[in-house]
Write a protein that holds these residues in place. Structure first.
Motif, PDB file in Angstrom:
ATOM      1  N   GLN A 154       3.941  -8.847  -6.124  1.00 29.02           N
ATOM      2  CA  GLN A 154       3.689  -7.687  -6.976  1.00 29.02           C
ATOM      3  C   GLN A 154       2.494  -6.901  -6.439  1.00 29.02           C
ATOM      4  O   GLN A 154       1.500  -7.464  -6.006  1.00 29.02           O
ATOM      5  N   GLY A 155       2.597  -5.573  -6.470  1.00 30.91           N
ATOM      6  CA  GLY A 155       1.483  -4.733  -6.028  1.00 30.91           C
ATOM      7  C   GLY A 155       1.458  -4.459  -4.538  1.00 30.91           C
ATOM      8  O   GLY A 155       0.571  -3.761  -4.056  1.00 30.91           O
ATOM      9  N   MET A 156       2.416  -4.985  -3.784  1.00 32.71           N
ATOM     10  CA  MET A 156       2.466  -4.740  -2.338  1.00 32.71           C
ATOM     11  C   MET A 156       3.133  -3.384  -2.063  1.00 32.71           C
ATOM     12  O   MET A 156       4.011  -2.960  -2.801  1.00 32.71           O
ATOM     13  N   GLU A 157       2.729  -2.748  -0.970  1.00 33.95           N
ATOM     14  CA  GLU A 157       3.228  -1.400  -0.665  1.00 33.95           C
ATOM     15  C   GLU A 157       4.286  -1.377   0.433  1.00 33.95           C
ATOM     16  O   GLU A 157       5.138  -0.495   0.458  1.00 33.95           O
ATOM     17  N   HIS A 158       4.206  -2.330   1.366  1.00 33.28           N
ATOM     18  CA  HIS A 158       5.135  -2.349   2.496  1.00 33.28           C
ATOM     19  C   HIS A 158       5.819  -3.710   2.629  1.00 33.28           C
ATOM     20  O   HIS A 158       5.278  -4.722   2.202  1.00 33.28           O
ATOM     21  N   ALA A 159       6.992  -3.681   3.253  1.00 33.74           N
ATOM     22  CA  ALA A 159       7.717  -4.923   3.560  1.00 33.74           C
ATOM     23  C   ALA A 159       8.127  -4.908   5.022  1.00 33.74           C
ATOM     24  O   ALA A 159       8.530  -3.868   5.553  1.00 33.74           O
ATOM     25  N   LEU A 160       7.990  -6.047   5.676  1.00 37.63           N
ATOM     26  CA  LEU A 160       8.451  -6.222   7.051  1.00 37.63           C
ATOM     27  C   LEU A 160       9.649  -7.165   6.999  1.00 37.63           C
ATOM     28  O   LEU A 160       9.510  -8.348   6.704  1.00 37.63           O
ATOM     29  N   GLU A 161      10.851  -6.602   7.216  1.00 35.18           N
ATOM     30  CA  GLU A 161      12.088  -7.401   7.181  1.00 35.18           C
ATOM     31  C   GLU A 161      12.385  -7.906   8.588  1.00 35.18           C
ATOM     32  O   GLU A 161      12.421  -7.116   9.531  1.00 35.18           O
ATOM     33  N   GLY A 162      12.607  -9.215   8.725  1.00 35.75           N
ATOM     34  CA  GLY A 162      12.857  -9.806  10.041  1.00 35.75           C
ATOM     35  C   GLY A 162      14.163 -10.566  10.108  1.00 35.75           C
ATOM     36  O   GLY A 162      14.587 -11.178   9.129  1.00 35.75           O
ATOM     37  N   ASP A 163      14.797 -10.519  11.268  1.00 32.79           N
ATOM     38  CA  ASP A 163      16.034 -11.267  11.488  1.00 32.79           C
ATOM     39  C   ASP A 163      16.082 -11.701  12.948  1.00 32.79           C
ATOM     40  O   ASP A 163      15.867 -10.886  13.847  1.00 32.79           O
ATOM     41  N   VAL A 164      16.350 -12.995  13.170  1.00 31.59           N
ATOM     42  CA  VAL A 164      16.386 -13.542  14.524  1.00 31.59           C
ATOM     43  C   VAL A 164      17.772 -13.327  15.119  1.00 31.59           C
ATOM     44  O   VAL A 164      18.781 -13.590  14.471  1.00 31.59           O
ATOM     45  N   THR A 165      17.824 -12.834  16.358  1.00 29.91           N
ATOM     46  CA  THR A 165      19.100 -12.589  17.035  1.00 29.91           C
ATOM     47  C   THR A 165      19.760 -13.910  17.398  1.00 29.91           C
ATOM     48  O   THR A 165      19.160 -14.736  18.087  1.00 29.91           O
ATOM     49  N   SER A 166      21.009 -14.106  16.946  1.00 38.37           N
ATOM     50  CA  SER A 166      21.797 -15.315  17.264  1.00 38.37           C
ATOM     51  C   SER A 166      20.936 -16.564  17.163  1.00 38.37           C
ATOM     52  O   SER A 166      20.708 -17.286  18.134  1.00 38.37           O
ATOM     53  N   ALA A 167      20.418 -16.809  15.960  1.00 37.32           N
ATOM     54  CA  ALA A 167      19.375 -17.833  15.749  1.00 37.32           C
ATOM     55  C   ALA A 167      19.725 -19.207  16.306  1.00 37.32           C
ATOM     56  O   ALA A 167      18.898 -19.863  16.918  1.00 37.32           O
TER      57      ALA A 167
ATOM     58  N   THR B 276      15.157  -5.417  11.991  1.00 37.91           N
ATOM     59  CA  THR B 276      13.743  -5.644  11.673  1.00 37.91           C
ATOM     60  C   THR B 276      13.081  -4.301  11.376  1.00 37.91           C
ATOM     61  O   THR B 276      12.939  -3.470  12.267  1.00 37.91           O
ATOM     62  N   TYR B 277      12.727  -4.092  10.108  1.00 43.17           N
ATOM     63  CA  TYR B 277      12.192  -2.801   9.678  1.00 43.17           C
ATOM     64  C   TYR B 277      10.830  -2.961   9.007  1.00 43.17           C
ATOM     65  O   TYR B 277      10.529  -4.001   8.422  1.00 43.17           O
ATOM     66  N   ILE B 278      10.051  -1.849   9.065  1.00 46.62           N
ATOM     67  CA  ILE B 278       8.856  -1.723   8.221  1.00 46.62           C
ATOM     68  C   ILE B 278       9.229  -0.736   7.129  1.00 46.62           C
ATOM     69  O   ILE B 278       9.531   0.430   7.403  1.00 46.62           O
ATOM     70  N   THR B 279       9.250  -1.206   5.891  1.00 49.52           N
ATOM     71  CA  THR B 279       9.742  -0.386   4.776  1.00 49.52           C
ATOM     72  C   THR B 279       8.619  -0.051   3.812  1.00 49.52           C
ATOM     73  O   THR B 279       7.901  -0.948   3.348  1.00 49.52           O
ATOM     74  N   ASN B 280       8.458   1.240   3.532  1.00 46.92           N
ATOM     75  CA  ASN B 280       7.549   1.680   2.467  1.00 46.92           C
ATOM     76  C   ASN B 280       8.305   1.533   1.153  1.00 46.92           C
ATOM     77  O   ASN B 280       9.285   2.246   0.906  1.00 46.92           O
ATOM     78  N   LEU B 281       7.882   0.614   0.303  1.00 44.15           N
ATOM     79  CA  LEU B 281       8.640   0.258  -0.904  1.00 44.15           C
ATOM     80  C   LEU B 281       8.697   1.381  -1.937  1.00 44.15           C
ATOM     81  O   LEU B 281       9.543   1.360  -2.826  1.00 44.15           O
ATOM     82  N   LYS B 282       7.803   2.385  -1.816  1.00 41.52           N
ATOM     83  CA  LYS B 282       7.837   3.522  -2.745  1.00 41.52           C
ATOM     84  C   LYS B 282       8.868   4.564  -2.322  1.00 41.52           C
ATOM     85  O   LYS B 282       9.357   5.337  -3.133  1.00 41.52           O
TER      86      LYS B 282
ATOM     87  N   THR C  44      18.120  -5.663  -3.098  1.00 40.56           N
ATOM     88  CA  THR C  44      17.166  -4.652  -2.628  1.00 40.56           C
ATOM     89  C   THR C  44      15.882  -4.784  -3.443  1.00 40.56           C
ATOM     90  O   THR C  44      15.934  -5.086  -4.641  1.00 40.56           O
ATOM     91  N   LEU C  45      14.754  -4.569  -2.784  1.00 42.89           N
ATOM     92  CA  LEU C  45      13.437  -4.689  -3.429  1.00 42.89           C
ATOM     93  C   LEU C  45      12.672  -3.387  -3.218  1.00 42.89           C
ATOM     94  O   LEU C  45      12.569  -2.917  -2.082  1.00 42.89           O
ATOM     95  N   PHE C  46      12.134  -2.830  -4.301  1.00 46.49           N
ATOM     96  CA  PHE C  46      11.475  -1.524  -4.206  1.00 46.49           C
ATOM     97  C   PHE C  46      10.513  -1.341  -5.374  1.00 46.49           C
ATOM     98  O   PHE C  46      10.516  -2.123  -6.341  1.00 46.49           O
ATOM     99  N   THR C  47       9.678  -0.297  -5.279  1.00 44.58           N
ATOM    100  CA  THR C  47       8.778   0.072  -6.384  1.00 44.58           C
ATOM    101  C   THR C  47       8.973   1.558  -6.671  1.00 44.58           C
ATOM    102  O   THR C  47       9.486   2.300  -5.842  1.00 44.58           O
ATOM    103  N   HIS C  48       8.525   1.998  -7.851  1.00 47.02           N
ATOM    104  CA  HIS C  48       8.555   3.418  -8.200  1.00 47.02           C
ATOM    105  C   HIS C  48       7.147   4.000  -8.063  1.00 47.02           C
ATOM    106  O   HIS C  48       6.155   3.280  -8.195  1.00 47.02           O
ATOM    107  N   LYS C  49       7.084   5.301  -7.802  1.00 43.48           N
ATOM    108  CA  LYS C  49       5.769   5.949  -7.707  1.00 43.48           C
ATOM    109  C   LYS C  49       5.018   5.834  -9.033  1.00 43.48           C
ATOM    110  O   LYS C  49       3.844   5.527  -9.064  1.00 43.48           O
ATOM    111  N   LYS C  50       5.720   6.105 -10.103  1.00 43.98           N
ATOM    112  CA  LYS C  50       5.131   5.950 -11.437  1.00 43.98           C
ATOM    113  C   LYS C  50       6.186   5.376 -12.358  1.00 43.98           C
ATOM    114  O   LYS C  50       7.296   5.902 -12.441  1.00 43.98           O
ATOM    115  N   ASN C  51       5.821   4.324 -13.046  1.00 44.87           N
ATOM    116  CA  ASN C  51       6.753   3.707 -13.996  1.00 44.87           C
ATOM    117  C   ASN C  51       6.164   3.838 -15.395  1.00 44.87           C
ATOM    118  O   ASN C  51       5.166   3.203 -15.723  1.00 44.87           O
ATOM    119  N   ILE C  52       6.748   4.727 -16.201  1.00 47.12           N
ATOM    120  CA  ILE C  52       6.252   4.967 -17.561  1.00 47.12           C
ATOM    121  C   ILE C  52       7.255   4.399 -18.558  1.00 47.12           C
ATOM    122  O   ILE C  52       8.431   4.764 -18.541  1.00 47.12           O
TER     123      ILE C  52
END
Length: 597
Positions: free
Chosen positions: A163-176, A371-377, A387-395
């Motif tokens: 909770q409270g994180m702004e970015h996510a780094l998604e990783g996947d190994v090729t033909s693990a 493998t992406y760097i995702t801004n969750l906002k 899918t995991l994400f945040t809103h700019k403002k949640n009222i």
């Protein structure tokens, strides 16, 4: 071997397994020896046979038509046990076949070992689980193919610590599985195992040749996909990566100390002031009755409350220049995700570091397309079909006891949704929808009877709801997929019975309800009774309520279990999946949660 002797042998090996687990739990760095005797224990081999027999894949055709579980006899156990002890057991070639990947126009290899090899693999896997489960528990970041862990436990961890994180780094190994380095794997096993006989048995088993299209291929580097032993070996191999992430977390902790970064104090101060003053305001009547009541002082305090309210609305919830730098990491087999509040430039440096480390240490390559760097906002991170994400403002509106409605703001709450792209690609692969995502008949089911067609679709619906319902922020997102499944079922029945969908609904009703008589055989008295059975495709709200009630009951049962004392026997059962459901997750690729959808 009599049934009494079998029970005694099973009890003996369970005691050995309990002891092994408890010793490793007390000392995570313990080096284990004399393990080959436990692997070759006839009681353990018998237990392994029971585990394999209970699985549907036990009747899979192998290289030889004679090599099936039906050829098993008790004397075979003693023969294998003797061969393992004397180091004369020989691994056989593995049969390989290519199977399609769901939702992608690609194929992947699936390797099928012989029955006796499966028996030995299962025996080794039980021992490795008892040794390494305490090691995995010390970090608790891996949730793939472990007892009492699942995709849901992985998501629970993310929601708890991210909770409270702004970015996510998604990783996947090729033909693990394919590039697992045997030398490196054996080196890692030697850290916990000093039994040379067992290490040699594993090493030879890894190097067995592959039989593909009537040709024998020499195997140099891989862990076989489809083998019982592969998931635990892969977890041991990737545990080094988990340790590297822990090292990065410690480095961030030291950086926080050096830069004097602390938890947010601005908001805490205003909250403390407001709570203190509000308490005095609520006690207005009692204060007024006091002899030395100072009305001027109290009015001053009331003004301070209003001032603090206005100040709090203008303040940011976090001072970003001095906030604590954090990392939250979770892995499921070869898929992993990392949440952080670092800046994007720092995350890119971290990504390069992890890519280099994986290449140098584990000889793995990160799949750059996945493998992406995702801004969750701005965008949504994808993990395990969610899918995991945040809103700019949640009222949100909150109703007070006095029936007054207040507006509550929260900026960085983590939301959970459905990975629609993944589901749609699966549905196209299963022919449930066309390329415009419109429901269509499923050709595979058109030859089935109406009873079986409705059963198939209702099972898929309940399985889908069970997977997603408990963690979605907005469960109403499931309604679109209910519509697709319902109309795919109607169109399949329509195609099977050569009628329009409206006529099908007239015959079976809205619930698609079918009754039939079933013979219930009682094996104890060799008789049968005739009973009425029914099948139906439930309505949307009915299905949602059924899943919701089941989850609520499970939650209540878990709460009751936590209150009870856990014995050593319960601990060993939690640590060794063989004592519960040994083959529930045999293959990393086959057992992926959405593969069965």
């Amino acid at each position: 071997m009599s049934k009494l002797e079998q029970k005694i042998e099973k009890l003996e090996f369970k005691k050995k397994l309990e002891k092994l687990y408890i010793l490793n739990q007390k000392n995570v760095n313990k080096i284990n020896d004399n393990l080959i005797k436990i692997v070759a224990d006839p009681g353990l081999l018998l237990h392994a046979y029971g585990s394999i027999q209970a699985n549907k894949r036990s009747l899979t055709p192998r290289i030889s038509s004679k090599d099936t579980i039906n050829e098993f006899n008790p004397s075979l156990l003693n023969k294998i046990s003797k061969q393992i002890k004397e180091e004369t057991y020989k691994w056989k070639n593995r049969k390989q076949r290519m199977i399609p990947k769901p939702g992608v126009k690609k194929e992947r290899p699936l390797e099928i070992p012989t029955f006796t090899d499966e028996l030995v693999q299962e025996s080794i896997r039980i021992i490795l689980t008892a040794i390494y489960e305490p090691v995995f528990q010390s970090i608790e970041s891996n949730h793939g193919f472990r007892p009492k862990r699942s995709t849901h436990s992985a998501l629970n961890q993310i929601l708890m610590y991210s909770q409270g994180m702004e970015h996510a780094l998604e990783g996947d190994v090729t033909s693990a599985y394919n590039p697992v380095n045997h030398k490196k794997l054996l080196k890692l096993l030697k850290k916990k195992i000093s039994d040379k006989k067992l290490l040699k048995l594993i090493e030879i088993g890894l190097k067995t040749n592959i039989y593909f299209e009537k040709k024998t291929i020499v195997n140099l580097v891989d862990t076989p996909q489809g083998a019982i032993l592969s998931p635990i070996l892969f977890n041991i191999y990737m545990h080094e990566f988990d340790l590297e992430i822990e090292k990065i977390k410690k480095e961030l902790g030291e950086r926080n100390k050096k830069e004097n970064r602390k938890a947010n104090t601005i908001m805490r101060k205003t909250n403390t002031t407001r709570v203190r003053l509000k308490g005095r305001k609520n006690r207005l009547d009692s204060i007024k009755k006091e002899k030395h009541f100072d009305i001027r002082k109290f009015r001053k305090l009331l003004k301070q409350i209003e001032k603090d309210k206005k100040l709090q609305l203008t303040l940011p919830s976090k001072n970003k220049t001095k906030q604590l730098l954090k990392i939250s990491y979770c892995r499921y087999a070869d898929d992993w995700i990392l949440f952080t509040n670092l800046r994007k430039t720092e995350i890119e440096i971290l990504k390069k570091r992890l890519t280099k480390w994986l290449k140098d240490e584990l000889k793995f390559k990160l799949d750059q397309d996945k493998t992406y760097i995702t801004n969750l906002k701005k965008n949504k991170a994808k993990f395990l079909g969610f899918t995991l994400f945040t809103h700019k403002k949640n009222i949100s509106k909150v109703k007070h006891k006095t029936d007054r409605v207040f507006r509550k703001r929260s900026n960085e709450r983590l939301f959970v949704g459905i990975d629609h792209d993944r589901i749609k690609s699966r549905m196209i692969g299963l022919q449930m929808v066309n390329h415009k995502y419109q429901p269509r008949h499923v050709g595979l089911y058109c030859n089935l009877k109406p009873w079986d067609i409705i059963t198939k679709f209702s099972q898929k619906l309940i399985g889908f709801l069970n997977y997603y319902y408990s963690h979605l922020t907005y469960p109403s997102d499931l309604s679109a997929y209910y519509y697709i499944l319902r109309h795919a079922c109607l169109k399949t029945l329509s195609h099977r019975m050569k009628m329009s969908t409206s006529k099908i609904q007239k015959i079976y009703g809205d619930k698609m309800y079918i009754k039939k008589t079933v013979r219930m055989i009682d094996s104890k008295i060799d008789t049968y009774t005739i009973k009425e059975a029914y099948v139906k495709f439930p309505r949307y709200l009915e299905a949602m309520d059924a899943v919701g009630n089941r989850l609520a009951l499970e939650k209540e049962n878990k709460r009751k279990m936590k209150e009870e004392k856990i014995s050593a026997q319960n601990l060993i059962e939690e640590a060794t999946p063989t004592l519960i459901d040994p083959l529930s997750t045999v293959n990393i690729m086959i057992a992926a949660p959405l593969e069965q959808f």
